[in-house]
Write a protein that holds these residues in place. Structure first.
Motif, mmCIF file in Angstrom:
data_model
loop_
_atom_site.group_PDB
_atom_site.id
_atom_site.type_symbol
_atom_site.label_atom_id
_atom_site.label_comp_id
_atom_site.label_asym_id
_atom_site.label_seq_id
_atom_site.Cartn_x
_atom_site.Cartn_y
_atom_site.Cartn_z
ATOM 1 N N SER A 21 0.845 -1.189 0.000
ATOM 2 C CA SER A 21 0.000 0.000 0.000
ATOM 3 C C SER A 21 0.879 1.237 0.000
ATOM 4 C CB SER A 21 -0.926 0.019 1.218
ATOM 5 O OG SER A 21 -0.173 0.089 2.421
ATOM 6 N N ALA A 22 0.269 2.367 -0.326
ATOM 7 C CA ALA A 22 0.994 3.635 -0.288
ATOM 8 C C ALA A 22 0.009 4.788 -0.179
ATOM 9 C CB ALA A 22 1.865 3.813 -1.526
ATOM 10 N N VAL A 23 0.490 5.893 0.385
ATOM 11 C CA VAL A 23 -0.283 7.127 0.518
ATOM 12 C C VAL A 23 0.537 8.268 -0.050
ATOM 13 C CG1 VAL A 23 -1.330 8.755 2.128
ATOM 14 C CG2 VAL A 23 -1.507 6.311 2.569
ATOM 15 N N SER A 24 -0.116 9.159 -0.791
ATOM 16 C CA SER A 24 0.558 10.350 -1.309
ATOM 17 C C SER A 24 -0.323 11.566 -1.069
ATOM 18 C CB SER A 24 0.829 10.215 -2.817
ATOM 19 O OG SER A 24 -0.375 10.395 -3.555
ATOM 20 N N ASN A 25 0.240 12.733 -1.314
ATOM 21 C CA ASN A 25 -0.541 13.962 -1.338
ATOM 22 C C ASN A 25 -0.214 14.703 -2.629
ATOM 23 O OD1 ASN A 25 -1.126 17.004 -0.611
ATOM 24 N ND2 ASN A 25 -2.237 15.768 0.880
ATOM 25 N N ASP A 26 -1.196 15.411 -3.157
ATOM 26 C CA ASP A 26 -1.003 16.111 -4.425
ATOM 27 C C ASP A 26 -0.027 17.276 -4.327
ATOM 28 O OD1 ASP A 26 -2.969 14.447 -5.476
ATOM 29 O OD2 ASP A 26 -4.573 15.902 -5.140
ATOM 30 N N GLY A 27 0.133 17.818 -3.120
ATOM 31 C CA GLY A 27 0.956 19.014 -3.004
ATOM 32 C C GLY A 27 0.399 20.130 -3.868
#
Length: 444
Positions: free
Chosen positions: A271-277
């Motif tokens: 799994s992974a989590v990101s943010n758009d920034g």
């Protein structure tokens, strides 16, 4: 380290429990209905023009039948969960519903009640709003006390309730990343298990539509469907519909689950989590780049070639997010994909609406059931593919009838669940069918 799903519990519109949910999905049921009078007066807050101040265009949603009978003050088994009778009136119904759902998930493991008491079991659960607290506050400050504070004002108590009720001693965290909350909770639970800070974990989320405020705001933003349908991927998609929901999964490291003789329902590979920034014009816009990053990182974490994925349970709201999400899926899932092997993609929201903080875990439960049955159920309200999506590039296929999962030459089928939120958070989870070994049955 792979993580096993060894138990599941849920309550979604038209389905109290995972067996009922699968029946609803397989039969292609649309569980959306009119907003019950017990929630609020829709006539008072309705107007056909989305720009009308204080009004909503929507009179529909997905609601749990028999909710009052299940969690009302006279029905809720307070003593079983260590809740004082005087606490119930001020206790957020979301806490009560999640307690029942977590109990169902623990029972689904096949282990005796109380077996996990005192264990290093973690709790990660999502909650993104509290209509109940708004109602308590509006009743008057002179009516508020410690029960109001712990029962509704403090969202951190949601996870704490579960840990206290079942005597679980691992990390206990309430997660709020808006609509991605429960899927981020699963990601954190997996990390907790991999890091050795927990031996087992409960992960999920809850959401109840109890008041009109969010409907009014979302309607004025143009996010709600005028006809009360989530039309994921369709050219006529014009918004989502808000719904009740709760889901909990029980997780354990795969090697330990097999050694303990637990029934493994599916395996989380990564799994992974990101943010758009700033990869977009406005904070609340979706980002193809941001979503693609979370997907790629998840497949790296899982050690999976994206082209091997047979099915994706999309965030799939039926809004302007759809072309962005489907574009990101096209960018990523085409990598290493053999010619003539399309990827199926669907959305639970087309059946039950958007359960917000409980949406991601609902998608995981649907995907686990699809892996178990070897079948992808139909996605509803899809007739004309959205013209902003390059459907032939991958290709992506939205199934409008049940379809068998593609064979993987004897290997476990790979699937994924995608989520994102207005907070710019993106999350992607990679799953596989359970290993076919003698150790996957219930232990008694």
């Amino acid at each position: 380290m792979p993580v096993a799903v060894i138990g599941m519990g849920c309550a979604y519109p038209g389905a109290w429990g995972t067996d009922e949910l699968w029946e609803l999905l397989a039969d292609g049921v649309d569980a959306i209905g009119d907003i019950p009078e017990s929630r609020y007066d829709t006539e008072e807050f309705h107007a056909p023009d989305p720009g009308t101040p204080g009004k909503s265009t929507s009179r529909r949603g997905g609601f749990l039948d028999g909710l009052a009978e299940a969690i009302g003050p006279d029905a809720f088994p307070a003593e079983e969960f260590g809740v004082e009778p005087r606490e119930i009136a001020d206790m957020d119904p979301q806490q009560r519903l999640l307690l029942l759902t977590a109990r169902a998930a623990l029972r689904d493991t096949g282990l005796p009640p109380g077996r996990h008491a005192g264990s290093r079991t973690a709790v990660f659960v999502g909650q993104s709003h509290s209509d109940h607290w708004d109602a308590l506050r509006d009743r008057g400050l002179d009516t508020l006390d410690l029960d109001s504070f712990s029962g509704s004002h403090q969202r951190g108590l949601l996870a704490g309730r579960l840990s206290y009720a079942f005597d679980l001693r691992g990390p206990s965290v309430t997660v709020d990343t808006a609509q991605a909350s429960s899927l981020v909770a699963l990601h954190l639970a997996v990390r907790s298990l991999r890091g050795g800070e927990a031996d087992m974990a409960l992960a999920g989320g809850v959401s109840l539509v109890l008041g009109p405020a969010a409907n009014v705001m979302l309607s004025r933003a143009g996010a709600l469907s005028t006809d009360g349908r989530c039309k994921f991927g369709d050219a006529t998609a014009d918004g989502f519909v808000r719904s009740d929901g709760a889901g909990v999964v029980v997780l354990k490291p795969l090697d330990r689950a097999l050694a303990d003789g637990d029934r493994v329902r599916a395996v989380i590979l990564g799994s992974a989590v990101s943010n758009d920034g700033r990869a977009k014009d406005r904070l609340t816009d979706p980002s193809r780049e941001g979503q693609a990053a979370a997907m790629r990182w998840a497949y790296e974490d899982a050690g999976v070639v994206p082209g091997e994925v047979a099915y994706v349970e999309a965030h799939g709201t039926g809004t302007r997010i759809d072309p962005v999400e489907l574009g990101a899926l096209t960018d990523v899932l085409g990598e290493g994909r053999p010619a003539g092997h399309p990827c199926l993609v669907g959305s639970l929201k087309t059946n039950i609406g958007h359960t917000e903080a409980a949406a991601g875990v609902g998608g995981v439960i649907k995907t686990v059931l699809a892996l178990e049955h070897g079948t992808v159920p139909p996605s509803l309200h899809f007739t004309t593919p959205h013209p902003a999506v390059d459907w032939d590039a991958l290709p992506l296929v939205v199934p409008t009838r049940s379809q068998p999962l593609p064979s993987q030459d004897g290997r476990p089928v790979i699937a994924a669940v995608n989520g994102q939120s207005i907070s710019s958070t993106n999350v992607h989870l990679v799953l596989a069918q359970a290993p076919r070994t003698p150790g996957t049955g219930h232990r008694h």
